[in-house]
Write a protein that holds these residues in place. Structure first.
Motif, mmCIF file in Angstrom:
data_model
loop_
_atom_site.group_PDB
_atom_site.id
_atom_site.type_symbol
_atom_site.label_atom_id
_atom_site.label_comp_id
_atom_site.label_asym_id
_atom_site.label_seq_id
_atom_site.Cartn_x
_atom_site.Cartn_y
_atom_site.Cartn_z
ATOM 1 N N ARG A 54 32.317 -11.200 -29.861
ATOM 2 C CA ARG A 54 31.259 -10.189 -29.682
ATOM 3 C C ARG A 54 30.741 -10.191 -28.252
ATOM 4 N N ALA A 181 24.808 -8.271 -28.433
ATOM 5 C CA ALA A 181 25.233 -9.375 -29.310
ATOM 6 C C ALA A 181 24.736 -10.702 -28.743
ATOM 7 N N GLU A 208 24.438 -3.703 -33.627
ATOM 8 C CA GLU A 208 25.183 -4.950 -33.425
ATOM 9 C C GLU A 208 24.747 -5.985 -34.476
ATOM 10 N N MET A 212 26.946 -7.683 -37.438
ATOM 11 C CA MET A 212 27.058 -9.154 -37.579
ATOM 12 C C MET A 212 26.746 -9.537 -39.023
#
Ligand SMILES: C[S@@+](CC[C@H](N)C(=O)[O-])C[C@H]1O[C@@H](n2cnc3c(N)ncnc32)[C@H](O)[C@@H]1O
Length: 397
Positions: A54, A181, A208, A212
């Motif tokens: 990421r 990230a 983001e 995740m």
């Protein structure tokens, strides 16, 4: 499998996070540098890094390295490199070079000679040569030229890795996805914690975070330059993607609230989130984008969590500086009143932000947003007089 040396590029300040990600995909001899990490592995390690990292911006694979005196030596080194192991004369190419303390008169001329040498090699081998394509080449060759060394890499990403494939339009100064990230990782946020971004812009931080939480590999919905290269096992690549796809949990429990003062920007952020594969979260309200002023937006009731934001910068050079500064003071008053127990993180290039907010940061991390040196400030929002005590403790530590 043959082992290669790779260099993963990332924003300055995220090197340690990147090193952890590389270890997690099986990279060996990971060494964090400035703005990236070197590592050793097979082509499968590099594919996994492209798919799962990421924080990386690019993954480069070293194909040749040597000393040089002048551009003839560079030509010779390129000419004797077995480029045909990786691509053929029907691929389009682009050569770029970065130079550091390079004594050559012209780096552009060196780039031209590198291109000539590759084309000459293919002409001799195959009777044909690759065409040069500036904008969307199949193969990107990156040369790093120092005082007396030149190193050639193939760029395995193609489009930079922070381009996850969902962004069409840009809000005001969007963060790069890999920096967003990094902010989430540095803040210690985990999907069990409520997350608020009251200056969400195009929604990068919230999107983001949601991806995740859903365990969605960042590279799942895009293509990579290595897919056009020889030497990368495409059956294995399909398997890797299939595994990553089946690891996605669109029903992950998460509470993410993003808002912005501009209704237009909020609408675009919601569209971005849908394109990023987050429709299920949008539909059932685990991920929300609403229009609202950061001076008024309330946190979810009865819980504490993490606020991460990238507010507009109120530096002196900004003509709107005075109004942004007074807004940030009001934002701070609002946080003090309504976000007790929360941890608030702000990314800004304005070092005076804590002063403007009359808050003492409990941590600050230097990061680069592109070329812009920024601070990622952490403020522990504590109720009433505790606030002063916490600030004093932070001062002492
Ligand atoms: C630097 S941008 C944030 C960019 C965002 N992180 C992204 O990746 O797209 C700052 C955002 O703050 C918003 N903004 C400015 N004043 C605001 C306020 N008082 N309340 C909420 N949002 C505000 C702007 O509309 C802008 O979208």
């Amino acid at each position: 499998m043959a082992q290669h040396y790779f260099y993963a590029v990332c924003p300055f300040g995220l090197e340690k996070l990147l090193a952890d990600e590389l270890h997690a995909v099986g990279a060996q001899r990971v060494e964090a540098g400035r703005g990236g990490c070197g590592f050793v592995g097979g082509t499968e390690t590099a594919m996994a890094a492209c798919l799962h990292s990421r924080t990386a911006s690019r993954i480069l694979m070293r194909v040749a390295q040597g000393g040089y005196w002048d551009s003839r030596d560079i030509y010779d080194l390129v000419k004797k490199t077995a480029w045909e192991k990786w691509f053929g004369p029907d691929h389009t190419i682009r050569v770029a070079a970065t130079a550091q303390r390079c004594p050559l008169e012209s780096v552009d001329f060196a780039v031209l000679r590198i291109k000539d040498a590759i084309c000459d090699r293919f002409r001799e081998l195959a009777g044909r040569r690759p065409d040069v394509e500036r904008h969307n080449p199949d193969v990107r060759i990156q040369a790093f030229i120092t005082y007396d060394q030149v190193t050639f890499y193939l760029d395995l990403a193609g489009e930079a890795l922070f381009k996850r494939g969902w962004r069409l339009t840009h809000g005001e100064a969007p963060l790069k996805e890999n920096l967003a990230a990094g902010l989430l990782m540095l803040s210690g946020w985990t999907p069990e914690m409520p997350l608020v971004d009251p200056f969400c812009g195009s929604g990068t931080i919230a999107i983001e975070a949601a991806r995740m939480a859903a365990n969605m590999a960042p590279g799942l919905t895009r293509s990579f330059a290595f897919e056009k290269l020889e030497g990368f096992d495409m059956d294995l690549w399909r398997e890797m993607k299939e595994d990553a796809r089946s690891a996605v949990n669109p029903y992950a429990k998460v509470q993410i609230r993003a808002s912005d003062i501009s209704s237009l920007v909020v609408e675009k952020a919601r569209e971005n989130a849908a394109r990023a594969g987050l429709s299920a979260m949008l539909d059932d309200g685990r991920l929300t984008f609403t229009q609202g002023d950061a001076r008024e937006v309330l946190p979810p009731e009865g819980v504490t969590g993490v606020l991460i934001a990238n507010p507009p910068y109120g530096e002196q050079s900004n003509p709107k500086s005075a109004s942004i500064r007074s807004m940030m003071k009001s934002v701070a008053d609002h946080l003090k009143a309504h976000y007790a127990g929360w941890t608030a993180w702000m990314l800004t290039s304005d070092r005076t932000l804590p002063g403007q907010m009359r808050l003492k940061e409990s941590r600050k991390i230097v990061l680069f947003n592109g070329p812009l040196e920024c601070r990622f400030f952490r403020f522990d929002m504590v109720a009433g007089s505790n606030r002063r005590k916490a600030a004093a403790e932070a001062e002492e530590s």
